[in-house]
Structures are given as C-alpha cells and as structure tokens.
Design an enzyme around this catalytic site. Structure first.
Site, PDB file in Angstrom:
ATOM      1  N   GLY A   1      -7.205 -31.451 -24.615  1.00 53.15           N
ATOM      2  CA  GLY A   1      -7.532 -32.801 -24.121  1.00 53.15           C
ATOM      3  C   GLY A   1      -6.234 -33.576 -23.919  1.00 53.15           C
TER       4      GLY A   1
ATOM      5  N   GLY B   1      -5.670 -36.839 -21.507  1.00 48.80           N
ATOM      6  CA  GLY B   1      -6.422 -38.065 -21.711  1.00 48.80           C
ATOM      7  C   GLY B   1      -5.549 -39.226 -22.164  1.00 48.80           C
ATOM      8  N   GLN B   2      -6.206 -40.333 -22.506  1.00 50.20           N
ATOM      9  CA  GLN B   2      -5.469 -41.555 -22.869  1.00 50.20           C
ATOM     10  C   GLN B   2      -4.524 -41.306 -24.039  1.00 50.20           C
ATOM     11  OE1 GLN B   2      -7.709 -44.847 -24.497  1.00 50.20           O
ATOM     12  NE2 GLN B   2      -6.084 -46.323 -24.042  1.00 50.20           N
TER      13      GLN B   2
ATOM     14  N   ASP C   1      -6.002 -28.763 -21.028  1.00 50.04           N
ATOM     15  CA  ASP C   1      -7.059 -29.679 -20.592  1.00 50.04           C
ATOM     16  C   ASP C   1      -7.863 -28.999 -19.502  1.00 50.04           C
ATOM     17  OD1 ASP C   1      -8.428 -32.132 -19.419  1.00 50.04           O
ATOM     18  OD2 ASP C   1      -7.151 -33.116 -20.891  1.00 50.04           O
TER      19      ASP C   1
ATOM     20  N   ARG D   1      -8.686 -30.796 -16.859  1.00 46.15           N
ATOM     21  CA  ARG D   1      -8.195 -31.451 -15.640  1.00 46.15           C
ATOM     22  C   ARG D   1      -6.871 -30.877 -15.195  1.00 46.15           C
ATOM     23  NH1 ARG D   1      -7.742 -37.901 -16.583  1.00 46.15           N
ATOM     24  NH2 ARG D   1      -8.811 -38.008 -18.571  1.00 46.15           N
TER      25      ARG D   1
ATOM     26  N   TYR E   1     -22.338 -40.968 -29.246  1.00 49.62           N
ATOM     27  CA  TYR E   1     -20.926 -40.740 -29.588  1.00 49.62           C
ATOM     28  C   TYR E   1     -20.710 -40.906 -31.102  1.00 49.62           C
ATOM     29  CZ  TYR E   1     -15.869 -41.994 -29.515  1.00 49.62           C
ATOM     30  OH  TYR E   1     -14.510 -42.091 -29.726  1.00 49.62           O
TER      31      TYR E   1
ATOM     32  N   LYS F   1     -19.475 -38.238 -33.975  1.00 49.64           N
ATOM     33  CA  LYS F   1     -18.298 -38.444 -34.842  1.00 49.64           C
ATOM     34  C   LYS F   1     -18.697 -38.350 -36.317  1.00 49.64           C
ATOM     35  CE  LYS F   1     -15.096 -39.011 -31.744  1.00 49.64           C
ATOM     36  NZ  LYS F   1     -14.105 -37.959 -31.534  1.00 49.64           N
TER      37      LYS F   1
HETATM   38  P1  NAD Z   1     -10.004 -39.258 -22.894  1.00 50.02           P
HETATM   39  O1  NAD Z   1     -11.386 -39.248 -22.350  1.00 50.02           O
HETATM   40  O2  NAD Z   1      -9.007 -40.162 -22.286  1.00 50.02           O
HETATM   41  O3  NAD Z   1      -9.400 -37.797 -22.874  1.00 50.02           O
HETATM   42  C1  NAD Z   1     -10.148 -36.670 -23.228  1.00 50.02           C
HETATM   43  C2  NAD Z   1      -9.570 -35.480 -22.469  1.00 50.02           C
HETATM   44  O4  NAD Z   1     -10.341 -34.323 -22.823  1.00 50.02           O
HETATM   45  C3  NAD Z   1      -9.646 -35.625 -20.945  1.00 50.02           C
HETATM   46  O5  NAD Z   1      -8.375 -35.433 -20.358  1.00 50.02           O
HETATM   47  C4  NAD Z   1     -10.633 -34.545 -20.513  1.00 50.02           C
HETATM   48  O6  NAD Z   1     -10.323 -33.967 -19.256  1.00 50.02           O
HETATM   49  C5  NAD Z   1     -10.487 -33.537 -21.650  1.00 50.02           C
HETATM   50  N1  NAD Z   1     -11.673 -32.683 -21.774  1.00 50.02           N
HETATM   51  C6  NAD Z   1     -12.968 -33.030 -21.631  1.00 50.02           C
HETATM   52  N2  NAD Z   1     -13.753 -31.959 -21.785  1.00 50.02           N
HETATM   53  C7  NAD Z   1     -12.952 -30.909 -22.021  1.00 50.02           C
HETATM   54  C8  NAD Z   1     -13.172 -29.518 -22.248  1.00 50.02           C
HETATM   55  N3  NAD Z   1     -14.415 -29.012 -22.241  1.00 50.02           N
HETATM   56  N4  NAD Z   1     -12.110 -28.720 -22.463  1.00 50.02           N
HETATM   57  C9  NAD Z   1     -10.847 -29.231 -22.453  1.00 50.02           C
HETATM   58  N5  NAD Z   1     -10.570 -30.533 -22.237  1.00 50.02           N
HETATM   59  C10 NAD Z   1     -11.621 -31.363 -22.013  1.00 50.02           C
HETATM   60  O7  NAD Z   1     -10.134 -39.546 -24.459  1.00 50.02           O
HETATM   61  P2  NAD Z   1      -9.056 -40.237 -25.431  1.00 50.02           P
HETATM   62  O8  NAD Z   1      -9.262 -41.685 -25.355  1.00 50.02           O
HETATM   63  O9  NAD Z   1      -7.719 -39.662 -25.211  1.00 50.02           O
HETATM   64  O10 NAD Z   1      -9.641 -39.779 -26.833  1.00 50.02           O
HETATM   65  C11 NAD Z   1      -9.195 -38.614 -27.487  1.00 50.02           C
HETATM   66  C12 NAD Z   1      -9.955 -38.500 -28.811  1.00 50.02           C
HETATM   67  O11 NAD Z   1      -9.738 -39.701 -29.579  1.00 50.02           O
HETATM   68  C13 NAD Z   1     -11.472 -38.381 -28.660  1.00 50.02           C
HETATM   69  O12 NAD Z   1     -11.982 -37.562 -29.686  1.00 50.02           O
HETATM   70  C14 NAD Z   1     -11.956 -39.790 -28.878  1.00 50.02           C
HETATM   71  O13 NAD Z   1     -13.270 -39.827 -29.365  1.00 50.02           O
HETATM   72  C15 NAD Z   1     -10.981 -40.286 -29.931  1.00 50.02           C
HETATM   73  N6  NAD Z   1     -10.880 -41.745 -29.956  1.00 50.02           N
HETATM   74  C16 NAD Z   1     -10.325 -42.417 -28.905  1.00 50.02           C
HETATM   75  C17 NAD Z   1     -10.257 -43.810 -28.952  1.00 50.02           C
HETATM   76  C18 NAD Z   1      -9.652 -44.591 -27.820  1.00 50.02           C
HETATM   77  O14 NAD Z   1      -9.726 -45.833 -27.843  1.00 50.02           O
HETATM   78  N7  NAD Z   1      -9.041 -43.950 -26.837  1.00 50.02           N
HETATM   79  C19 NAD Z   1     -10.756 -44.494 -30.060  1.00 50.02           C
HETATM   80  C20 NAD Z   1     -11.375 -43.776 -31.072  1.00 50.02           C
HETATM   81  C21 NAD Z   1     -11.394 -42.379 -31.037  1.00 50.02           C
HETATM   82  C1  AKB Z   2     -14.757 -46.212 -27.361  1.00 52.15           C
HETATM   83  O1  AKB Z   2     -14.812 -47.427 -27.056  1.00 52.15           O
HETATM   84  O2  AKB Z   2     -15.659 -45.400 -27.168  1.00 52.15           O
HETATM   85  C2  AKB Z   2     -13.512 -45.726 -28.062  1.00 52.15           C
HETATM   86  C3  AKB Z   2     -13.714 -45.729 -29.533  1.00 52.15           C
HETATM   87  C4  AKB Z   2     -13.545 -46.974 -30.296  1.00 52.15           C
HETATM   88  O3  AKB Z   2     -14.046 -44.715 -30.088  1.00 52.15           O
HETATM   89  N1  AKB Z   2     -12.409 -46.540 -27.649  1.00 52.15           N
END
Ligand code: NAD
Ligand code: AKB
Length: 319
Positions: A10, A13-14, A36, A38, A144, A148
């Site tokens: 992944g 991603g962000q 990833d 993508r 979601y 988690k």
């Molecule tokens: P994101 O959606 O930006 O990135 C996720 C990445 O996973 C994407 O690039 C997507 O292409 C890839 N992906 C999806 N399905 C896939 C698969 N089957 N195989 C391989 N790659 C795959 O998410 P993020 O914001 O970077 O979050 C990463 C983790 O952090 C997640 O578990 C999310 O729940 C957790 N998280 C994020 C936040 C936030 O605010 N960004 C907050 C709390 C928890």
């Molecule tokens: C969302 O809004 O889904 C994420 C998180 C807090 O897990 N940024």
C-alpha cells in the site's frame, strides 16, 4: 540494522509514499521494497525497488517475502471509512484478509516485525468523547471500524499465540500535502487547504462544530518509526496504541486558514460522512504510548497550517 529488508504494502497511498521515503533514508533505498496495486507514485520513482502486488493474492505475497528475504512488513493497504460505507463487505474483506495473509506469512517465514495501522474508527458512539482512553468500550458502527476492531485482536492473537512481533497505532485523521488522502471522513482537513489556495472558498461535508482527533503527517511517520524501533519489552499494548496530535473543528481550521488567506470563506453541507464523524471521539488520551515508547507530538493547528500552505504553494510553483 542495515541487514533488514522491508516490504511496504500500500506504498502509493497517503501514508505509504511518505513512510517509504522515510524508511529508505534510514535503511537504504534497496532495503525498502514498495508494493501496491496502483502504478508507482511519481514521488517514489527512482528512489528504490517497486513491485505491483495484490495483497489478497497470498501465494504471490508469500513468494515475494521469500525471494526478497523480507524481514519486516508494513501493511498499509485498506479501504477507509467513507469509501467503506459505500461497499461495507469489500472494506471488511480487504481490511481483514490482507492482515490475516500478512500475519500468517510472517509467522511461517519468521518475519522479524510487522506493522499494521488501526484507527480512531475502532471507537464508537458509546466510547468516551473527550480524551478517549487506551482501554475503553469499543463498539464501532462503521464497516471500516469493525474491520479495525477485528484486526487489532488478530494482531494481539498472533503476538501471544505465535510470537509474531506485530505493532500498531490507532492513527487519528492524517493531514499531508505530498500524497492525497484515500476516501476517509477526515479528508476535509486536507482538501480545505487546497481549495483555500485555489479558490479562496471551501464547501465542507461536515458541520462547523465537528471536533475530531487529527495529526500532521510528519508526526505520524515519526510515531510509526519510533514504535517500530522501540525495544520489544517496551511494547505493553499488542492490540493498538492510542496516539494524539491535535483536535479541531472545521470552523477552527477555517479561522486558522483565514489568518493566511484573509478572504477565505467556508460553507457547510454535511453529507453521509457526518454520522461517521459523530460516532468517533473528539480527542484521544495517549498517555500509554507516551509512557511506553516516549511518544510526543510536535505539530499543532497553527504550525501545521503554516507548513501545509507553504508546501502546497511550493508544489504549485514547481508544477
Ligand atoms: P490510502 O487509501 O491512501 O492508501 C492505501 C493504498 O493501498 C493505496 O495506494 C491502494 O492502491 C493500496 N491497495 C488497496 N488495495 C490493495 C491490494 N489489494 N493490494 C495492494 N495494495 C492495495 O490509505 P492511507 O491513508 O495511506 O492509509 C494506510 C493505512 O493507515 C490504512 O490501514 C488506514 O486504515 C490507516 N489509517 C489511515 C488514516 C489516515 O488518515 N490516512 C487514519 C487512520 C488509519
Ligand atoms: C478516515 O477518516 O477514514 C481515516 C481514519 C481516521 O481512519 N482518516
């Protein structure tokens, strides 16, 4: 330390983009494999190995871990809260099956450490709203959040039953400028900076007084690496750690942006994401993380806003 080989799933991603770049600085470019579904993110191009991988393809994942001699796995692939409510069963199957695949392979191949992020979405309407404690009622109401919640207990199970050294953080909403957020409820707090600079106005999908826990990405990346580098005996929580950065409402972030862009205007049109936000706490008690591995945030709303606006302006100039 240099002998470790890290797989980040992944990575586009962000969080993945920034975490990959940060880990490549520490471990060396060739020791951090980005993976990833993508296409490779442009910021990662030329900085180290990249592979296309579907984490749900367990055999491919297993082969990759063996062939690349992987010793640490960071699993970031997931469907976030807002997208998850549009397709709850898909969110459940990706979020939980990906974790089970990684934990099982980690156990078989004796991978040294695994990182998997949880979220404030594990909390629900019955959890305390203010300074939500590490240990409290967990009754999530989103698909979601349910994924988690289950994931946290699978981590705990694999640690106690199979000694897999899996570590986790319950991230709050993360705010960043390098890569875009991927379908969460807290995404408004990123969009607002872009719209403020481009259009001097923002139409917010949450109500003006919706307080949520948030964090600037540099703090989140540092927290992740500090947790992963901490000695195992300092890790008392094997579900997932609460961490806190700041709490603010759309009205407060708009007021902060107005200090930089005086003509900025915000309007409010709450949508299906409002009940998701309302089900989460407003702030988080992170005293256990502070005690165990000395976690401490650096950014507040003021310093984050200055940095976000400065860097988004710079990105536009470079374009
Ligand atoms: P994101 O959606 O930006 O990135 C996720 C990445 O996973 C994407 O690039 C997507 O292409 C890839 N992906 C999806 N399905 C896939 C698969 N089957 N195989 C391989 N790659 C795959 O998410 P993020 O914001 O970077 O979050 C990463 C983790 O952090 C997640 O578990 C999310 O729940 C957790 N998280 C994020 C936040 C936030 O605010 N960004 C907050 C709390 C928890
Ligand atoms: C969302 O809004 O889904 C994420 C998180 C807090 O897990 N940024």
């Amino acid at each position: 330390m240099l002998k470790d080989k890290i797989l980040i799933i992944g990575a586009c991603g962000q969080i993945g983009v920034e975490l990959t770049l940060a880990l490549r600085k520490i471990y060396g470019n060739n020791h951090v494999v980005a993976a990833d579904l993508r296409e490779e993110n442009p910021l990662l191009k030329g900085t180290g190995p990249y592979v296309t991988l579907d984490v749900l393809n367990k055999e491919m994942l297993h082969v990759m871990v063996i062939r690349q001699n992987i010793t640490q796995i960071y699993l970031l692939a997931a469907i976030l809260s807002a997208t998850g409510e549009k397709n709850p069963l898909l969110a459940w199957s990706l979020n939980t099956q990906s974790l089970l695949n990684v934990l099982e392979i980690a156990e078989i191949e004796k991978v040294k450490k695994v990182y998997w992020p949880s979220s404030i979405a594990v909390f629900g309407p019955s959890s305390p709203k203010v300074k939500c404690p590490q240990k409290t009622i967990l009754e999530p109401t989103t698909a979601y959040g349910i994924s988690k919640f289950a994931g946290e207990f699978w981590c705990n199970y694999f640690f106690h039953r199979y000694k897999v050294d899996v570590r986790s953080i319950r991230y709050p909403g993360l705010i960043s400028y390098k890569s875009q957020p991927g379908g969460g409820t807290t995404d408004y707090a990123v969009e607002i900076y872009y719209d403020a600079l481009e259009e001097k106005k923002y139409n917010c999908f949450l109500k003006e007084d919706t307080y949520l826990p948030m964090m600037y990405m540099p703090d989140a990346i540092r927290a992740t690496i500090e947790l992963m580098e901490a000695p195992a005996e300092r890790i008392s929580v094997r579900t997932s750690y609460n961490i806190h950065g700041m709490s603010f409402s759309p009205k407060e972030i708009a007021a902060e942006i107005k200090k930089h862009i005086p003509g900025f205007k915000i309007t409010y049109n709450p949508d299906y994401r409002q009940p998701i936000a309302d089900s989460w706490p407003q702030s988080i008690d992170d005293s256990v993380a502070r005690e165990d591995w000395k976690w401490k945030p650096e950014y507040n709303l003021e310093s984050m806003s200055s940095d976000m606006l400065k860097n988004i302006r710079l990105k536009k100039v470079e374009r």
